[in-house]
Design an enzyme around this catalytic site. Structure first.
Site: not given
Ligand code: COA
Length: 330
Positions: A120, A257, A287
């Site tokens: 990214c 980003h 993204n």
């Molecule tokens: N829809 C519904 N539920 C979802 C889901 C979706 N698309 N994706 C994950 N979940 C669920 C998970 O399974 C988890 O359920 P559980 O508690 O029963 O296991 C719950 O939601 C919470 O997941 P969690 O990973 O704690 O959520 P979060 O608040 O951390 O958000 C992201 C997840 C991916 C949005 C977040 O971690 C994020 O944005 N991370 C950075 C990613 C990023 O920027 N990557 C690229 C960098 S270049």
């Protein structure tokens, strides 16, 4: 800073971008069988929709459209380009580089053309490389592109990743300038975090890793990425300000980003910047990896938000981990 008494800057002469026609909303993903909801995606990431490349539409095709628009905005012909650098992690082919394919599609030959893979952060890394070429006098007119078709390597059964990404490209034309332009660039990486955000297949390790037919798919530990990204971006924006002897209040715009609105808001808070000084496209683009910063920059320039003479801070974070910044006077 160049050691010469008369520094040469790389100045953005024009910007361009391109998004594939097909728009897929969060509700469309639900209709396609992804176990998610518009409410979950929007509240956790800020994403409402993303663009997806058509069958047969390649990363180089997206790059070409963005480049033509940037060249037009800069009033520069393809023949004048003496360096092409493409940031991409989704190249058309393993080789040759997407940059050489783009060069050919632009109808020119001869100048150096190569890709930079920094996931990214690909555009920030590519911009940094081109900046060094221009500052050293090795190039005068550079085309720098961030282009991706990342949705092609998503696992549509993995709701943790498939809702986050989109396809798109952005480009800038850099010209050597005696007055101003890119003021500083900083790049960082931490290879120990490889398996927190990666696509674990390739020529050397093979394309059948893990379960049979797992295919070429992005894998991510979202929460760990989130925490590391916020800290790394806080540090890199501080670093850019210190390197230029600037205060937070000296910045006119932040072009971050576009991975997650909450990460963007955390960086804006660190800079004490109101959100109306922050360019946000993640709601509409998702993204787009290397495409995200130049897409956001182009939108901000074309909408008249970013004006000539203003100070703009670009930053990105992604797989590797690799991250960085560029601070410029537009
Ligand atoms: N829809 C519904 N539920 C979802 C889901 C979706 N698309 N994706 C994950 N979940 C669920 C998970 O399974 C988890 O359920 P559980 O508690 O029963 O296991 C719950 O939601 C919470 O997941 P969690 O990973 O704690 O959520 P979060 O608040 O951390 O958000 C992201 C997840 C991916 C949005 C977040 O971690 C994020 O944005 N991370 C950075 C990613 C990023 O920027 N990557 C690229 C960098 S270049």
């Amino acid at each position: 800073m160049s050691p010469s008494a008369h520094p040469i800057y790389a100045r953005i002469a024009g910007t361009g971008s391109y998004l594939p026609q097909q728009v897929v909303t969060n509700d469309d993903l639900v209709k396609r069988g992804v176990e998610t909801s518009d409410e979950w995606i929007a509240s956790r990431t800020g994403i409402r929709q993303r663009h997806i490349a058509a069958a047969g539409e390649l990363t180089s095709d997206l790059a070409l459209q963005a480049s033509l628009r940037a060249l037009d905005a800069a009033g520069v012909s393809a023949e004048e380009i003496d360096l092409i650098v493409v940031g991409t992690t989704t190249p058309d082919l393993i080789f040759p580089s997407t940059a050489t394919i783009l060069q050919h599609k632009l109808g020119v030959a001869g100048c150096p053309a190569f890709d930079v893979n920094a996931a990214c952060s690909g555009f920030i890394y590519a911009l940094t490389v081109a900046d060094k070429f221009i500052r050293s006098g090795a190039a005068k007119t550079a085309l720098v592109v961030g282009a991706e078709t990342l949705t092609r390597m998503l696992d549509w059964n993995d709701r943790n990743t498939c809702v986050l990404f989109g396809d798109g490209a952005g480009a800038v034309v850099l010209k050597a300038d005696g007055e101003t332009g890119i003021l500083s660039t900083h790049m960082h990486a931490d290879g120990s975090k490889k398996d927190l955000l990666w696509n674990p297949v390739g020529v050397s390790v093979g394309f059948e890793v893990g379960e049979p037919n797992a295919g070429v798919r992005v894998k991510m530990a979202g929460n760990d990425v989130f925490k590391y990204a916020v800290k790394a971006l806080d540090a890199v924006v501080d670093e850019a300000l210190v390197a230029n002897g600037l205060d937070k209040a000296d910045l006119d715009w932040l072009v971050p980003h576009q991975a997650n609105l909450r990460i963007i808001e955390a960086t804006a808070k660190r800079l004490e910047m109101p959100m109306d000084r922050v360019i946000v496209t993640v709601d509409r683009h998702g993204n787009t990896s290397s495409g995200s910063v130049p897409l956001a920059l182009d939108e901000a320039v074309r909408s008249g938000k970013i004006q000539r003479g203003q100070r703009v801070l670009l930053e990105a974070f992604g797989g590797g981990f690799a991250w960085g910044s560029a601070l410029l006077r537009y």
